[in-house]
Design an enzyme around this catalytic site. Structure first.
Site, PDB file in Angstrom:
ATOM      1  N   HIS A  82       0.185 -14.776  -6.464  1.00  0.00           N
ATOM      2  CA  HIS A  82      -0.340 -13.761  -5.555  1.00  0.00           C
ATOM      3  C   HIS A  82      -0.515 -12.462  -6.319  1.00  0.00           C
ATOM      4  CE1 HIS A  82      -0.967 -11.533  -1.831  1.00  0.00           C
ATOM      5  NE2 HIS A  82      -0.176 -10.606  -2.328  1.00  0.00           N
ATOM      6  N   ASP A 161       2.998 -10.580  11.226  1.00  0.00           N
ATOM      7  CA  ASP A 161       2.416  -9.674  10.233  1.00  0.00           C
ATOM      8  C   ASP A 161       1.102  -9.095  10.733  1.00  0.00           C
ATOM      9  OD1 ASP A 161       2.397  -8.441   7.569  1.00  0.00           O
ATOM     10  OD2 ASP A 161       0.566  -9.607   7.348  1.00  0.00           O
ATOM     11  N   ARG A 168       1.047  -0.643  11.539  1.00  0.00           N
ATOM     12  CA  ARG A 168       1.355   0.195  10.366  1.00  0.00           C
ATOM     13  C   ARG A 168       0.128   0.985   9.946  1.00  0.00           C
ATOM     14  NH1 ARG A 168       3.094  -4.031   6.250  1.00  0.00           N
ATOM     15  NH2 ARG A 168       3.215  -2.267   4.835  1.00  0.00           N
ATOM     16  N   SER A 183       5.922  -8.244   4.386  1.00  0.00           N
ATOM     17  CA  SER A 183       4.573  -8.649   4.795  1.00  0.00           C
ATOM     18  C   SER A 183       4.007  -9.681   3.809  1.00  0.00           C
ATOM     19  CB  SER A 183       3.690  -7.403   4.854  1.00  0.00           C
ATOM     20  OG  SER A 183       2.335  -7.742   4.880  1.00  0.00           O
ATOM     21  N   LYS A 187       4.041 -14.242   4.266  1.00  0.00           N
ATOM     22  CA  LYS A 187       2.828 -15.067   4.189  1.00  0.00           C
ATOM     23  C   LYS A 187       2.942 -16.101   3.072  1.00  0.00           C
ATOM     24  CE  LYS A 187       0.602 -11.146   4.447  1.00  0.00           C
ATOM     25  NZ  LYS A 187      -0.256 -10.002   4.492  1.00  0.00           N
TER      26      LYS A 187
HETATM   27  N1  URA Z   1      -0.621  -6.522   1.355  1.00  0.00           N
HETATM   28  C1  URA Z   1      -0.010  -7.168   2.377  1.00  0.00           C
HETATM   29  O1  URA Z   1      -0.249  -8.347   2.610  1.00  0.00           O
HETATM   30  N2  URA Z   1       0.843  -6.474   3.141  1.00  0.00           N
HETATM   31  C2  URA Z   1       1.145  -5.182   2.938  1.00  0.00           C
HETATM   32  O2  URA Z   1       1.941  -4.617   3.659  1.00  0.00           O
HETATM   33  C3  URA Z   1       0.505  -4.532   1.877  1.00  0.00           C
HETATM   34  C4  URA Z   1      -0.373  -5.229   1.089  1.00  0.00           C
END
Ligand code: URA
Length: 432
Positions: A82, A161, A168, A183, A187
């Protein structure tokens, strides 16, 4: 339990228990906690932070709010990577086939680009015929047969999320390390891989603007991985320069192909090899990073990595011939250097923004993109340049977009009289 008591507790800087965090996330997704209380909680976390245990509990609660993809039926060591998002970042297209060529299983769910950063799915879709909407069965079969498949996110992963991120965004609470780490990791952990390598970018073109902030985010995510039983490492990489030369979808695929043939830009190769070396060691394929890097360089030099890439995109509906048929922008425009000297600094954000203005990226989630357009960075950090020589070449279709991109590039390159010495792309690696 009352939400207001938990907000007060966090506001006072106290630690929340797992049950309390589960209650907050359950209420967020279930709709029993109103948005104003969620916002207040997020702001309290922004100011007071969360320790490692709380951040891990938050990540787990978020992950468990939705479906979990078990990748059942895939044989072998399943790896994931990632990137926190960079300009010109086409590393997955190189590192994925490289890892698969070494026998690891790459079952990757990727995203689309937004703003100045690109997404792997958009790049793949510049190859005529390539499909990113494989069924679950096709996905598993392809990974077993070819070692690699890349698709868009399927199913209802991490609804917590989606809700929290939207809040946010609207309440100025994006820039909190525990919230960002939870976050991203919720995922990643919703897809049950065996090994995860994170590429945490820092610098002007990145989400984390400094090395220290990048380090804190990387440490937090590696700790979460350890707490949840996923072998995780994080590279801290420089985003004070675009990665490679190409920014824009088809152009980046061409550069990734050059790299897979062992003829790519050195920074892209360095990063892809560093990421894969972590995969190989954590995945038990290589004894140490030195042996891993040697094996990976062989795979590039021998053509095996490129052959794996062709196999992969052919399995997904493309072909080697389709690579020649990727779209090309009709016009080219050279953006000249205002001075003679050396390239001393590049405003990566401006470069990414210029590519977006050309049509290579999305301003909003709904924007459509032009896979052909983009830019090539002619002069890279530390390169000598004469006044009037091209710093960047814009590949464009629309003259208005070209002008907007050229305006965005004004001042993006600092020309110095002394030659700077650019550091390595990979600054450090954070391991459990
Ligand atoms: N990328 C994400 O998936 N979440 C965040 O909070 C910031 C960047």
């Amino acid at each position: 339990m009352r939400t207001v008591d938990l907000i007060l507790k966090k506001k006072a800087g106290q630690k929340l228990t797992r049950e309390e965090i589960d209650f907050l996330i359950g209420g967020t997704v279930g709709g029993s906690i109103p948005d104003y209380q969620i916002s207040a909680f997020l702001m309290a976390v922004c100011f007071r932070g969360m320790d490692e245990e709380e951040t891990t509990d938050l990540t787990r609660a978020m992950r468990d709010s939705g479906q979990i993809v078990r990748l059942e039926g895939i044989r072998g060591v399943k790896i994931d990577k990632h990137s926190t998002g960079g300009v010109g970042d086409k590393t997955t297209l190189v590192a994925g086939p490289l890892a698969a060529a070494c026998g690891l299983k790459v079952a990757k769910m990727s995203g689309r680009g937004l703003g100045h950063t690109g997404g792997t799915l958009d790049k793949m879709e510049s190859i005529p015929g390539v499909r990113i909407d494989l069924t679950q069965e096709e996905f598993v079969r392809q990974v077993n047969e070819h070692g690699i498949a890349v698709i868009g996110q399927t199913g209802d992963l991490v609804p917590a999320d989606k809700k929290l991120y939207a809040m946010r965004d609207a309440t100025g609470t994006v820039d909190s390390i525990p919230l960002i780490a939870a976050s991203i990791m919720s995922k990643k952990l919703a897809v049950l891989n065996d090994v995860l390598v994170l590429d945490v970018k820092f610098g002007k073109g990145a989400f984390m603007q400094t090395l220290e902030l990048g380090r804190q985010l990387a440490r937090s995510m590696v700790d979460i991985g350890r707490g949840m039983g996923l072998s995780t490492a994080a590279l801290l990489t420089d985003m004070d320069r675009p990665l490679g030369r190409a920014v824009g979808n088809a152009m980046e695929v061409r550069e990734a192909i050059d790299c897979l043939k062992g003829k790519g830009p050195s920074d892209l190769e360095e990063l892809a090899v560093a990421i894969c070396a972590e995969h190989l060691v954590m995945g038990g394929v290589a004894a140490d990073r030195e042996a891993a890097s040697k094996l990976l360089k062989q795979k590039l030099a021998s053509g095996e990595a490129y052959a794996k890439f062709v196999e992969f995109i052919t399995a997904q509906g493309g072909s080697e011939k389709a690579l020649d048929d990727m779209p090309r922008a009709p016009h080219e425009h050279a953006f000249p250097s205002p001075d003679s000297g050396y390239v001393g600094a590049i405003d990566c954000l401006a470069v990414g923004h210029a590519a977006m203005l050309l049509g290579a990226g999305r301003e909003t989630k709904e924007s459509t993109i032009d896979h052909a357009v983009g830019l090539l960075v002619d002069k890279r950090l530390g390169d000598p340049v004469e006044r009037g020589e091209p710093l960047v070449r814009l590949h464009y279709a629309d003259a208005r977009r070209r002008d907007a991109a050229a305006a965005a590039l004004a001042g993006a390159f600092r020309i110095d009289s002394a030659r700077p010495s650019p550091g390595p792309v990979v600054h450090e690696v954070i391991r459990p």
